[in-house]
Design a protein around this motif. Structure first.
Motif, PDB file in Angstrom:
ATOM      1  N   ILE A 133      24.342  17.566  19.003  1.00  0.00           N
ATOM      2  CA  ILE A 133      23.143  18.347  19.068  1.00  0.00           C
ATOM      3  C   ILE A 133      22.482  18.399  17.965  1.00  0.00           C
ATOM      4  CG2 ILE A 133      23.893  20.524  19.437  1.00  0.00           C
ATOM      5  CD1 ILE A 133      21.906  20.772  21.737  1.00  0.00           C
ATOM      6  N   ILE A 147      15.757  22.105  23.823  1.00  0.00           N
ATOM      7  CA  ILE A 147      16.934  22.377  24.074  1.00  0.00           C
ATOM      8  C   ILE A 147      17.010  23.180  25.513  1.00  0.00           C
ATOM      9  CG2 ILE A 147      19.275  23.351  23.604  1.00  0.00           C
ATOM     10  CD1 ILE A 147      18.710  22.909  20.537  1.00  0.00           C
ATOM     11  N   GLY A 148      17.783  22.638  26.623  1.00  0.00           N
ATOM     12  CA  GLY A 148      17.552  23.275  27.828  1.00  0.00           C
ATOM     13  C   GLY A 148      16.802  22.441  28.845  1.00  0.00           C
ATOM     14  N   LYS A 149      17.167  22.326  30.076  1.00  0.00           N
ATOM     15  CA  LYS A 149      16.408  21.492  31.072  1.00  0.00           C
ATOM     16  C   LYS A 149      16.415  22.251  32.434  1.00  0.00           C
ATOM     17  CE  LYS A 149      20.830  19.010  32.311  1.00  0.00           C
ATOM     18  NZ  LYS A 149      20.899  19.569  33.750  1.00  0.00           N
ATOM     19  N   SER A 150      16.239  23.426  32.328  1.00  0.00           N
ATOM     20  CA  SER A 150      15.892  24.400  33.433  1.00  0.00           C
ATOM     21  C   SER A 150      14.724  23.951  34.000  1.00  0.00           C
ATOM     22  CB  SER A 150      15.925  25.856  33.324  1.00  0.00           C
ATOM     23  OG  SER A 150      14.945  26.246  32.593  1.00  0.00           O
ATOM     24  N   ASN A 185      18.007  37.134  24.613  1.00  0.00           N
ATOM     25  CA  ASN A 185      19.600  37.727  24.802  1.00  0.00           C
ATOM     26  C   ASN A 185      19.806  38.968  24.487  1.00  0.00           C
ATOM     27  OD1 ASN A 185      20.341  34.594  25.447  1.00  0.00           O
ATOM     28  ND2 ASN A 185      19.645  34.247  23.385  1.00  0.00           N
ATOM     29  N   GLY A 218       7.641  35.549  24.607  1.00  0.00           N
ATOM     30  CA  GLY A 218       7.529  36.795  25.771  1.00  0.00           C
ATOM     31  C   GLY A 218       6.239  37.034  26.072  1.00  0.00           C
ATOM     32  N   THR A 226       5.787  30.013  30.890  1.00  0.00           N
ATOM     33  CA  THR A 226       6.345  30.067  29.442  1.00  0.00           C
ATOM     34  C   THR A 226       6.252  28.736  28.624  1.00  0.00           C
ATOM     35  OG1 THR A 226       8.131  31.581  30.212  1.00  0.00           O
ATOM     36  CG2 THR A 226       8.760  30.188  28.569  1.00  0.00           C
ATOM     37  N   SER A 254      21.561  31.208  24.743  1.00  0.00           N
ATOM     38  CA  SER A 254      22.806  31.171  23.867  1.00  0.00           C
ATOM     39  C   SER A 254      22.367  31.744  22.460  1.00  0.00           C
ATOM     40  CB  SER A 254      23.262  29.805  23.636  1.00  0.00           C
ATOM     41  OG  SER A 254      24.575  29.960  22.873  1.00  0.00           O
ATOM     42  N   HIS A 306      20.952  19.382  26.390  1.00  0.00           N
ATOM     43  CA  HIS A 306      21.548  20.383  27.085  1.00  0.00           C
ATOM     44  C   HIS A 306      23.004  20.595  26.735  1.00  0.00           C
ATOM     45  CE1 HIS A 306      23.157  16.806  29.237  1.00  0.00           C
ATOM     46  NE2 HIS A 306      21.677  16.447  29.168  1.00  0.00           N
ATOM     47  N   ILE A 307      23.659  21.251  27.718  1.00  0.00           N
ATOM     48  CA  ILE A 307      25.149  21.830  27.311  1.00  0.00           C
ATOM     49  C   ILE A 307      25.903  20.418  26.951  1.00  0.00           C
ATOM     50  CG2 ILE A 307      25.906  22.202  29.771  1.00  0.00           C
ATOM     51  CD1 ILE A 307      26.551  24.704  27.173  1.00  0.00           C
ATOM     52  N   LEU A 326      22.159  30.075  18.624  1.00  0.00           N
ATOM     53  CA  LEU A 326      22.791  28.762  18.942  1.00  0.00           C
ATOM     54  C   LEU A 326      22.459  27.984  17.644  1.00  0.00           C
ATOM     55  CD1 LEU A 326      24.090  26.461  20.781  1.00  0.00           C
ATOM     56  CD2 LEU A 326      21.707  26.329  21.636  1.00  0.00           C
ATOM     57  N   GLY A 381      14.575  31.754  23.890  1.00  0.00           N
ATOM     58  CA  GLY A 381      15.729  32.649  24.527  1.00  0.00           C
ATOM     59  C   GLY A 381      15.416  34.251  24.023  1.00  0.00           C
ATOM     60  N   THR A 423       4.294  34.306  27.770  1.00  0.00           N
ATOM     61  CA  THR A 423       4.317  34.064  29.211  1.00  0.00           C
ATOM     62  C   THR A 423       3.522  35.016  30.343  1.00  0.00           C
ATOM     63  OG1 THR A 423       6.833  33.372  28.641  1.00  0.00           O
ATOM     64  CG2 THR A 423       6.291  34.224  30.932  1.00  0.00           C
ATOM     65  N   ALA A 448      15.458  26.734  24.726  1.00  0.00           N
ATOM     66  CA  ALA A 448      15.546  27.703  25.865  1.00  0.00           C
ATOM     67  C   ALA A 448      16.881  27.389  26.382  1.00  0.00           C
ATOM     68  CB  ALA A 448      14.273  27.274  26.772  1.00  0.00           C
ATOM     69  N   ALA A 449      17.826  27.884  25.762  1.00  0.00           N
ATOM     70  CA  ALA A 449      19.344  27.887  26.205  1.00  0.00           C
ATOM     71  C   ALA A 449      20.012  29.074  26.817  1.00  0.00           C
ATOM     72  CB  ALA A 449      20.118  27.345  25.045  1.00  0.00           C
TER      73      ALA A 449
END
Ligand code: NAD
Length: 313
Positions: A205, A174-177, A242, A277, A150, A221, A199-200, A224, A240, A280, A218-219
């Motif tokens: 932010i 945004i996002g730290k996975s 969702n 998408g 991704t 949410s 992040h959250i 957002l 994202g 990826t 990449a949250a």
């Protein structure tokens, strides 16, 4: 071409078409494959019956077959133990006909995604989640690393939008996975951007996002990021996916960015669906082809080594 966004005048952003970009990547891989004669084989393992995962796995297998790869789907029940899953992965590691192994996430809660990632042989880890590949990518090792698909796809779209020279641009992720945010931030750092990871628990932010020439979200949410969080002229990559309520009670896919608002301010923006998408899956095909070529090179080198007697002559 590098466009350091500066204009404060609102304009409509250009949509970054991930479906078209992915088709180009796949056509390029198919060309290389025809030239080399190497036919990759991808094994996809699915544990349980999560409906979204079943769709993702089917899409990956369909794309693999469409491009001419051999593919193998292994479906295991949700109650599969970690020892049983490890045995399946070990079998695929030992199977010389398999070049790439992917275990679809999320896994049932009793299984650890991190542990499973490290059971896959690093040279078959086409998702790039094994700590060896993470280490090589982070340290920019001279040994080739598989980079998570991704973030790789996001970088491709960013380069397509504003060229390869990203030096000095401000990037906010945004996002730290481990699968999106962290590797994304690393790739942007490698490209000499000044990178912030939100992040959250990030305070203010919105203000941080307003500094971003490149904003990757990449949250998980929906909606957002609002239009007034975006720096005029920024490149906005919405990772994202969702499932939200749509018209007539039907579900529809939505990103993490309020698209219509953001498109008024950004210079480039990815739609959902049809943005990140498809990229990826294209990058998964590219990584799998690379794995097959490296395996073939290793096989040729082994064959080229002369057999010596026990005294070394
Ligand atoms: P994750 O749940 O593992 O991580 C989410 C991250 O976002 C966390 O670091 C969390 O702190 C942060 N976050 C969550 N809500 C936030 C908020 N309100 N404000 C600021 N930060 C917030 O998720 P993930 O696996 O990284 O996936 C993120 C999204 O990307 C999901 O929607 C997922 O479906 C999607 N995704 C898409 C693709 C693709 O191919 N397009 C691939 C992977 C993930």
């Amino acid at each position: 071409m590098k466009t350091a966004p500066s204009s404060s005048k609102a304009r409509a952003a250009q949509a970054l078409n991930g479906t078209e970009a992915a088709a180009e990547v796949i056509a390029d891989v198919a060309r290389q494959m025809r030239r080399s004669g190497v036919v990759p084989k991808l094994a996809v393992v699915l544990v349980g019956e999560d409906p979204a995962s079943m769709v993702y796995v089917a899409n990956k297998a369909r794309q693999a077959e469409r491009i001419g790869y051999a593919s193998l789907q292994v479906r295991l029940p949700a109650r599969t133990s970690d020892a049983e899953l490890a045995a399946v992965i070990c079998g695929l590691n030992d199977d010389a006909s398999v070049h790439g192994i992917l275990v679809q996430l999320p896994l049932p809660p009793h299984l650890s995604a991190e542990a499973v990632a490290c059971q896959i042989a690093p040279d078959k880890d086409v998702d790039g989640f094994h700590e060896v590949n993470v280490g090589r990518m982070t340290l920019r090792s001279s040994r080739s690393a598989f980079v998570p698909c991704t973030p790789l796809g996001c970088m491709h779209l960013i380069h397509q939008a504003i060229g390869h020279d990203l030096k000095g641009l401000n990037a906010v992720v945004i996002g730290k996975s481990n699968i999106v945010g962290r590797p994304m931030a690393t790739l942007l750092m490698h490209a000499e951007c000044t990178v912030s990871v939100a992040h959250i628990h990030t305070r203010d932010i919105e203000q941080l996002c307003r500094t971003a020439d490149i904003l990757v979200v990449a949250a998980g949410s929906p909606g957002l990021v609002r239009g007034d969080w975006i720096k005029p002229g920024a490149v906005v990559i919405d990772v994202g996916i969702n499932r939200v309520d749509g018209e007539g009670g039907r579900k529809r896919l939505a990103g993490d960015v309020a698209y219509d608002e953001a498109a008024e301010i950004a210079s480039f923006i990815t739609p959902v669906p049809g943005g990140v998408g498809p990229m990826t899956i294209a990058m998964l095909m590219k990584n799998t082809y690379t794995a097959a070529v490296l395996a073939e090179q290793a096989r040729m080198q082994t064959r080229a080594v002369p057999v010596t007697g026990s005294n070394g002559r």
